[in-house]
Scaffold this motif. Sequence first.
Motif, PDB file in Angstrom:
ATOM      1  N   ARG A  10      87.012 -42.030  20.360  1.00 33.32           N
ATOM      2  CA  ARG A  10      88.437 -42.274  20.143  1.00 33.32           C
ATOM      3  C   ARG A  10      89.185 -40.967  19.874  1.00 33.32           C
ATOM      4  NH1 ARG A  10      86.997 -46.139  16.424  1.00 33.32           N
ATOM      5  NH2 ARG A  10      88.225 -45.092  14.798  1.00 33.32           N
ATOM      6  N   ILE A  11      88.561 -40.090  19.114  1.00 33.15           N
ATOM      7  CA  ILE A  11      89.183 -38.790  18.838  1.00 33.15           C
ATOM      8  C   ILE A  11      89.317 -37.990  20.130  1.00 33.15           C
ATOM      9  CG2 ILE A  11      88.857 -36.567  17.669  1.00 33.15           C
ATOM     10  CD1 ILE A  11      87.504 -38.142  15.388  1.00 33.15           C
ATOM     11  N   LEU A  12      88.269 -37.999  20.932  1.00 33.01           N
ATOM     12  CA  LEU A  12      88.294 -37.258  22.200  1.00 33.01           C
ATOM     13  C   LEU A  12      89.347 -37.846  23.139  1.00 33.01           C
ATOM     14  CD1 LEU A  12      86.766 -34.902  23.546  1.00 33.01           C
ATOM     15  CD2 LEU A  12      85.231 -36.587  24.560  1.00 33.01           C
ATOM     16  N   ASP A  13      89.417 -39.171  23.215  1.00 29.79           N
ATOM     17  CA  ASP A  13      90.409 -39.821  24.081  1.00 29.79           C
ATOM     18  C   ASP A  13      91.833 -39.529  23.610  1.00 29.79           C
ATOM     19  OD1 ASP A  13      88.399 -40.880  25.622  1.00 29.79           O
ATOM     20  OD2 ASP A  13      88.478 -42.878  24.714  1.00 29.79           O
ATOM     21  N   ALA A  14      92.040 -39.581  22.294  1.00 27.02           N
ATOM     22  CA  ALA A  14      93.373 -39.322  21.745  1.00 27.02           C
ATOM     23  C   ALA A  14      93.795 -37.890  22.029  1.00 27.02           C
ATOM     24  CB  ALA A  14      93.383 -39.593  20.239  1.00 27.02           C
ATOM     25  N   ALA A  15      92.877 -36.951  21.831  1.00 33.70           N
ATOM     26  CA  ALA A  15      93.189 -35.545  22.095  1.00 33.70           C
ATOM     27  C   ALA A  15      93.489 -35.326  23.571  1.00 33.70           C
ATOM     28  CB  ALA A  15      92.019 -34.659  21.654  1.00 33.70           C
ATOM     29  N   TYR A  24      98.641 -28.238  24.312  1.00 30.87           N
ATOM     30  CA  TYR A  24      97.667 -27.893  23.273  1.00 30.87           C
ATOM     31  C   TYR A  24      98.368 -27.425  21.996  1.00 30.87           C
ATOM     32  CZ  TYR A  24      93.753 -25.416  21.050  1.00 30.87           C
ATOM     33  OH  TYR A  24      92.798 -24.970  20.166  1.00 30.87           O
ATOM     34  N   ALA A  25      99.300 -26.504  22.127  1.00 36.96           N
ATOM     35  CA  ALA A  25      99.928 -25.911  20.943  1.00 36.96           C
ATOM     36  C   ALA A  25     100.724 -26.929  20.137  1.00 36.96           C
ATOM     37  CB  ALA A  25     100.833 -24.756  21.366  1.00 36.96           C
ATOM     38  N   ALA A  26     101.348 -27.876  20.817  1.00 35.47           N
ATOM     39  CA  ALA A  26     102.206 -28.851  20.134  1.00 35.47           C
ATOM     40  C   ALA A  26     101.426 -29.998  19.516  1.00 35.47           C
ATOM     41  CB  ALA A  26     103.236 -29.405  21.115  1.00 35.47           C
ATOM     42  N   THR A  27     100.129 -30.023  19.721  1.00 40.64           N
ATOM     43  CA  THR A  27      99.303 -31.123  19.215  1.00 40.64           C
ATOM     44  C   THR A  27      98.474 -30.656  18.022  1.00 40.64           C
ATOM     45  OG1 THR A  27      99.140 -32.068  21.444  1.00 40.64           O
ATOM     46  CG2 THR A  27      97.524 -32.804  19.817  1.00 40.64           C
ATOM     47  N   GLY A  28      98.611 -31.331  16.915  1.00 45.20           N
ATOM     48  CA  GLY A  28      97.853 -30.988  15.715  1.00 45.20           C
ATOM     49  C   GLY A  28      96.722 -31.961  15.461  1.00 45.20           C
ATOM     50  N   MET A  29      95.766 -31.539  14.638  1.00 43.06           N
ATOM     51  CA  MET A  29      94.615 -32.395  14.338  1.00 43.06           C
ATOM     52  C   MET A  29      95.044 -33.679  13.617  1.00 43.06           C
ATOM     53  SD  MET A  29      91.835 -31.127  15.603  1.00 43.06           S
ATOM     54  CE  MET A  29      90.319 -31.478  14.702  1.00 43.06           C
ATOM     55  N   LYS A  30      96.058 -33.588  12.752  1.00 41.62           N
ATOM     56  CA  LYS A  30      96.513 -34.785  12.046  1.00 41.62           C
ATOM     57  C   LYS A  30      97.053 -35.828  13.017  1.00 41.62           C
ATOM     58  CE  LYS A  30      97.592 -32.748   7.538  1.00 41.62           C
ATOM     59  NZ  LYS A  30      98.656 -32.484   6.525  1.00 41.62           N
ATOM     60  N   ILE A  32      96.182 -36.090  16.140  1.00 37.67           N
ATOM     61  CA  ILE A  32      95.050 -36.588  16.928  1.00 37.67           C
ATOM     62  C   ILE A  32      94.308 -37.692  16.188  1.00 37.67           C
ATOM     63  CG2 ILE A  32      92.795 -35.967  17.904  1.00 37.67           C
ATOM     64  CD1 ILE A  32      94.012 -33.173  18.491  1.00 37.67           C
ATOM     65  N   VAL A  33      93.961 -37.446  14.921  1.00 36.75           N
ATOM     66  CA  VAL A  33      93.187 -38.455  14.184  1.00 36.75           C
ATOM     67  C   VAL A  33      94.045 -39.684  13.899  1.00 36.75           C
ATOM     68  CG1 VAL A  33      91.550 -36.820  13.200  1.00 36.75           C
ATOM     69  CG2 VAL A  33      93.662 -37.322  11.968  1.00 36.75           C
ATOM     70  N   ALA A  34      95.346 -39.502  13.713  1.00 31.85           N
ATOM     71  CA  ALA A  34      96.226 -40.656  13.498  1.00 31.85           C
ATOM     72  C   ALA A  34      96.280 -41.515  14.754  1.00 31.85           C
ATOM     73  CB  ALA A  34      97.626 -40.195  13.110  1.00 31.85           C
ATOM     74  N   THR A  35      96.387 -40.870  15.895  1.00 34.20           N
ATOM     75  CA  THR A  35      96.410 -41.601  17.169  1.00 34.20           C
ATOM     76  C   THR A  35      95.084 -42.305  17.411  1.00 34.20           C
ATOM     77  OG1 THR A  35      97.966 -39.987  18.086  1.00 34.20           O
ATOM     78  CG2 THR A  35      96.767 -41.353  19.658  1.00 34.20           C
ATOM     79  N   ALA A  36      94.001 -41.658  17.008  1.00 33.12           N
ATOM     80  CA  ALA A  36      92.663 -42.231  17.185  1.00 33.12           C
ATOM     81  C   ALA A  36      92.326 -43.280  16.128  1.00 33.12           C
ATOM     82  CB  ALA A  36      91.617 -41.124  17.144  1.00 33.12           C
ATOM     83  N   GLN A  37      93.195 -43.400  15.104  1.00 36.02           N
ATOM     84  CA  GLN A  37      92.956 -44.313  13.976  1.00 36.02           C
ATOM     85  C   GLN A  37      91.593 -44.015  13.345  1.00 36.02           C
ATOM     86  OE1 GLN A  37      93.597 -48.214  15.819  1.00 36.02           O
ATOM     87  NE2 GLN A  37      95.712 -48.202  15.088  1.00 36.02           N
ATOM     88  N   ALA A  38      91.417 -42.731  13.058  1.00 32.57           N
ATOM     89  CA  ALA A  38      90.167 -42.263  12.473  1.00 32.57           C
ATOM     90  C   ALA A  38      90.463 -41.495  11.191  1.00 32.57           C
ATOM     91  CB  ALA A  38      89.436 -41.349  13.467  1.00 32.57           C
ATOM     92  N   PRO A  39      89.505 -41.470  10.248  1.00 30.84           N
ATOM     93  CA  PRO A  39      89.701 -40.673   9.030  1.00 30.84           C
ATOM     94  C   PRO A  39      89.865 -39.195   9.379  1.00 30.84           C
ATOM     95  CG  PRO A  39      87.812 -42.151   8.830  1.00 30.84           C
ATOM     96  CD  PRO A  39      88.217 -42.176  10.261  1.00 30.84           C
TER      97      PRO A  39
END
Length: 210
Positions: A10-15, A24-30, A32-39
Amino acid sequence: MTTTGDTRARILDAATELFRRQGYAATGMKQIVATAQAPYGSAYHFFPGGKAQLGEEVLRSSGATYLELIGHLFGPGSGHAHDPVLATREAFTGAAATLEELDFADPCPVATVAMEVASTHEGLRLATSEIFASWTDALAAYYAGHGIAAAHETAVSVIALLEGAFMLGRAHRRTDPVLAAATAAQAIVSAALMVSDVAASQGVGENGTI
């Protein structure tokens, strides 16, 4: 039951989706994980190298997917596999339809990220370079198999046309640039095939063989 494999996927798909749509630059880890619904901590558990590692995996995964697509578009299963000129045009017209279906978002994150990181992130630059090389090699092998002597140069030209057409299509929000590039790519392949045929026929004459 959700597994660790599901979370990582899910994290990979969201990213992949976020890099594709906003870069790439406009996308943050927070995000990504929010989109993936992951901790939040799970991102660094699966990708201890952080965003750079995740970015490289996204690129290589997407690159492999599009390498398979090249095989599908130009391989035995395509409608014009026996005709490199028509197969090339069909690939572009199909790409135009895909671009429109995606509301003119880039269908692949590789080119989007490559344009951003070419001069700022060597690891990601190398990944994009290797991916583009794999696409070029696959297409060149197809063209070579159909008698085109300048197969590599032809493949580079076709891929460059397609990537440039995507950029213009996104900017104008129209498929016209992709369809225009289809005509140009078709002409390039046709000319390369003709040159190879002429060279082959001249070679036969010089050797005095049939």
